[in-house]
Design a protein around this motif. Structure first.
Motif, PDB file in Angstrom:
ATOM      1  N   MET A  93     -20.905  -8.332  -8.947  1.00  0.00           N
ATOM      2  CA  MET A  93     -21.098  -9.802  -8.948  1.00  0.00           C
ATOM      3  C   MET A  93     -20.808 -10.271 -10.580  1.00  0.00           C
ATOM      4  SD  MET A  93     -24.390 -12.157  -8.287  1.00  0.00           S
ATOM      5  CE  MET A  93     -25.821 -10.659  -8.708  1.00  0.00           C
ATOM      6  N   ASP A  94     -20.107 -11.308 -10.687  1.00  0.00           N
ATOM      7  CA  ASP A  94     -19.919 -12.039 -11.966  1.00  0.00           C
ATOM      8  C   ASP A  94     -20.657 -13.401 -12.107  1.00  0.00           C
ATOM      9  OD1 ASP A  94     -18.510 -14.011 -10.652  1.00  0.00           O
ATOM     10  OD2 ASP A  94     -16.566 -13.029 -11.287  1.00  0.00           O
ATOM     11  N   ARG A  95     -20.558 -13.907 -13.350  1.00  0.00           N
ATOM     12  CA  ARG A  95     -21.507 -15.081 -13.815  1.00  0.00           C
ATOM     13  C   ARG A  95     -21.082 -16.339 -12.808  1.00  0.00           C
ATOM     14  NH1 ARG A  95     -18.041 -15.594 -19.297  1.00  0.00           N
ATOM     15  NH2 ARG A  95     -16.341 -16.328 -18.259  1.00  0.00           N
ATOM     16  N   TYR A  96     -19.947 -16.169 -12.298  1.00  0.00           N
ATOM     17  CA  TYR A  96     -19.396 -17.438 -11.597  1.00  0.00           C
ATOM     18  C   TYR A  96     -20.088 -17.224 -10.089  1.00  0.00           C
ATOM     19  CZ  TYR A  96     -15.865 -17.989 -15.009  1.00  0.00           C
ATOM     20  OH  TYR A  96     -15.243 -17.980 -16.183  1.00  0.00           O
ATOM     21  N   GLN A  97     -20.019 -16.009  -9.501  1.00  0.00           N
ATOM     22  CA  GLN A  97     -20.941 -15.540  -8.203  1.00  0.00           C
ATOM     23  C   GLN A  97     -22.541 -15.986  -8.429  1.00  0.00           C
ATOM     24  OE1 GLN A  97     -19.035 -11.968  -8.028  1.00  0.00           O
ATOM     25  NE2 GLN A  97     -18.348 -12.376  -5.969  1.00  0.00           N
ATOM     26  N   TYR A  98     -22.729 -15.368  -9.532  1.00  0.00           N
ATOM     27  CA  TYR A  98     -24.183 -15.713  -9.764  1.00  0.00           C
ATOM     28  C   TYR A  98     -24.770 -17.189 -10.024  1.00  0.00           C
ATOM     29  CZ  TYR A  98     -28.894 -15.383 -11.902  1.00  0.00           C
ATOM     30  OH  TYR A  98     -30.245 -15.291 -12.105  1.00  0.00           O
ATOM     31  N   LEU A  99     -23.957 -17.971 -10.641  1.00  0.00           N
ATOM     32  CA  LEU A  99     -24.196 -19.381 -10.783  1.00  0.00           C
ATOM     33  C   LEU A  99     -24.037 -20.106  -9.256  1.00  0.00           C
ATOM     34  CD1 LEU A  99     -24.529 -21.465 -12.733  1.00  0.00           C
ATOM     35  CD2 LEU A  99     -22.284 -21.932 -12.810  1.00  0.00           C
ATOM     36  N   GLN A 100     -23.319 -19.598  -8.361  1.00  0.00           N
ATOM     37  CA  GLN A 100     -23.128 -20.276  -7.141  1.00  0.00           C
ATOM     38  C   GLN A 100     -24.238 -19.942  -6.150  1.00  0.00           C
ATOM     39  OE1 GLN A 100     -20.786 -22.699  -5.943  1.00  0.00           O
ATOM     40  NE2 GLN A 100     -20.460 -22.425  -8.229  1.00  0.00           N
ATOM     41  N   ILE A 101     -24.699 -18.639  -6.241  1.00  0.00           N
ATOM     42  CA  ILE A 101     -26.067 -18.202  -5.783  1.00  0.00           C
ATOM     43  C   ILE A 101     -27.265 -18.961  -6.045  1.00  0.00           C
ATOM     44  CG2 ILE A 101     -27.775 -16.388  -5.302  1.00  0.00           C
ATOM     45  CD1 ILE A 101     -25.167 -14.266  -5.566  1.00  0.00           C
ATOM     46  N   LEU A 102     -27.251 -19.294  -7.493  1.00  0.00           N
ATOM     47  CA  LEU A 102     -28.366 -19.973  -7.855  1.00  0.00           C
ATOM     48  C   LEU A 102     -28.493 -21.677  -7.231  1.00  0.00           C
ATOM     49  CD1 LEU A 102     -28.457 -18.906 -11.682  1.00  0.00           C
ATOM     50  CD2 LEU A 102     -30.312 -18.485 -10.058  1.00  0.00           C
ATOM     51  N   ASP A 128     -33.214  -9.528 -15.942  1.00  0.00           N
ATOM     52  CA  ASP A 128     -32.870  -8.648 -17.239  1.00  0.00           C
ATOM     53  C   ASP A 128     -31.899  -9.245 -17.969  1.00  0.00           C
ATOM     54  OD1 ASP A 128     -30.421  -8.170 -15.843  1.00  0.00           O
ATOM     55  OD2 ASP A 128     -30.940  -6.067 -15.294  1.00  0.00           O
ATOM     56  N   ASN A 129     -31.443  -8.659 -19.088  1.00  0.00           N
ATOM     57  CA  ASN A 129     -30.305  -9.222 -19.985  1.00  0.00           C
ATOM     58  C   ASN A 129     -28.902  -8.962 -19.670  1.00  0.00           C
ATOM     59  OD1 ASN A 129     -32.083 -10.899 -21.355  1.00  0.00           O
ATOM     60  ND2 ASN A 129     -32.719  -9.050 -22.809  1.00  0.00           N
ATOM     61  N   ASP A 130     -28.619  -8.731 -18.482  1.00  0.00           N
ATOM     62  CA  ASP A 130     -27.380  -8.518 -18.131  1.00  0.00           C
ATOM     63  C   ASP A 130     -26.459  -9.575 -18.237  1.00  0.00           C
ATOM     64  OD1 ASP A 130     -25.088  -8.581 -15.679  1.00  0.00           O
ATOM     65  OD2 ASP A 130     -25.582  -6.630 -15.646  1.00  0.00           O
ATOM     66  N   PRO A 131     -25.202  -9.237 -18.627  1.00  0.00           N
ATOM     67  CA  PRO A 131     -24.442 -10.419 -19.200  1.00  0.00           C
ATOM     68  C   PRO A 131     -24.024 -11.642 -18.116  1.00  0.00           C
ATOM     69  CG  PRO A 131     -23.220  -8.312 -19.773  1.00  0.00           C
ATOM     70  CD  PRO A 131     -24.685  -8.018 -19.004  1.00  0.00           C
ATOM     71  N   LYS A 132     -24.290 -11.308 -16.920  1.00  0.00           N
ATOM     72  CA  LYS A 132     -23.878 -12.381 -15.844  1.00  0.00           C
ATOM     73  C   LYS A 132     -25.098 -13.211 -15.924  1.00  0.00           C
ATOM     74  CE  LYS A 132     -25.280  -9.729 -11.997  1.00  0.00           C
ATOM     75  NZ  LYS A 132     -24.874  -8.028 -12.430  1.00  0.00           N
ATOM     76  N   TYR A 133     -26.373 -12.820 -16.344  1.00  0.00           N
ATOM     77  CA  TYR A 133     -27.518 -13.702 -16.243  1.00  0.00           C
ATOM     78  C   TYR A 133     -27.738 -14.409 -17.562  1.00  0.00           C
ATOM     79  CZ  TYR A 133     -29.016 -10.558 -12.518  1.00  0.00           C
ATOM     80  OH  TYR A 133     -29.082  -9.680 -11.488  1.00  0.00           O
ATOM     81  N   LYS A 155     -23.317 -18.492 -20.830  1.00  0.00           N
ATOM     82  CA  LYS A 155     -23.676 -19.699 -21.457  1.00  0.00           C
ATOM     83  C   LYS A 155     -23.836 -20.815 -20.109  1.00  0.00           C
ATOM     84  CE  LYS A 155     -22.080 -23.443 -24.349  1.00  0.00           C
ATOM     85  NZ  LYS A 155     -22.756 -24.475 -23.758  1.00  0.00           N
ATOM     86  N   MET A 156     -22.721 -20.693 -19.083  1.00  0.00           N
ATOM     87  CA  MET A 156     -22.771 -21.605 -18.093  1.00  0.00           C
ATOM     88  C   MET A 156     -24.299 -21.367 -17.240  1.00  0.00           C
ATOM     89  SD  MET A 156     -19.984 -19.337 -15.872  1.00  0.00           S
ATOM     90  CE  MET A 156     -19.356 -20.847 -14.896  1.00  0.00           C
ATOM     91  N   VAL A 157     -24.662 -20.224 -16.977  1.00  0.00           N
ATOM     92  CA  VAL A 157     -25.776 -19.888 -16.620  1.00  0.00           C
ATOM     93  C   VAL A 157     -26.950 -20.584 -17.104  1.00  0.00           C
ATOM     94  CG1 VAL A 157     -27.477 -18.279 -15.532  1.00  0.00           C
ATOM     95  CG2 VAL A 157     -25.058 -17.919 -15.269  1.00  0.00           C
TER      96      VAL A 157
END
Length: 84
Positions: free
Chosen positions: A1-10, A31-36, A39-41
């Motif tokens: 999962m990357d930041r884009y997928q995480y943002l869509q899940i949110l 946690d402080n994983d980069p996807k979390y 900046k966009m998140v």
């Protein structure tokens, strides 16, 4: 999962679920994983005024998150069985 997928899940799952089913003020724990921490998140968190409780990367204190995701999946499957 990357930041884009995480943002869509949110946007598409977590936030609508929380708005409909959580009646108390709560904090999102990550946690402080980069996807979390992307900046966009973080911009979404600021825009939606979401409270976030950050923890260290790979913190053993976060094991309970898996149980929460499992419960969320069960709730979503019950509500939208046709999607699965």
């Amino acid at each position: 999962m990357d930041r884009y997928q995480y943002l869509q899940i949110l946007k598409n799952h977590m936030m609508p679920y929380a708005q409909e089913n959580v009646s108390i003020i709560c904090k999102l724990q990550e946690d402080n994983d980069p996807k979390y921490t992307a900046k966009m998140v973080n911009d979404l968190f600021l825009e939606e005024q979401l409270n976030v409780f950050a923890r260290p990367l790979h913190s053993p204190d976060l094991n309970h998150k898996e149980n929460l995701w499992e419960q969320l999946e069960l709730d979503v499957r019950r509500k939208y069985p046709e999607k699965f």
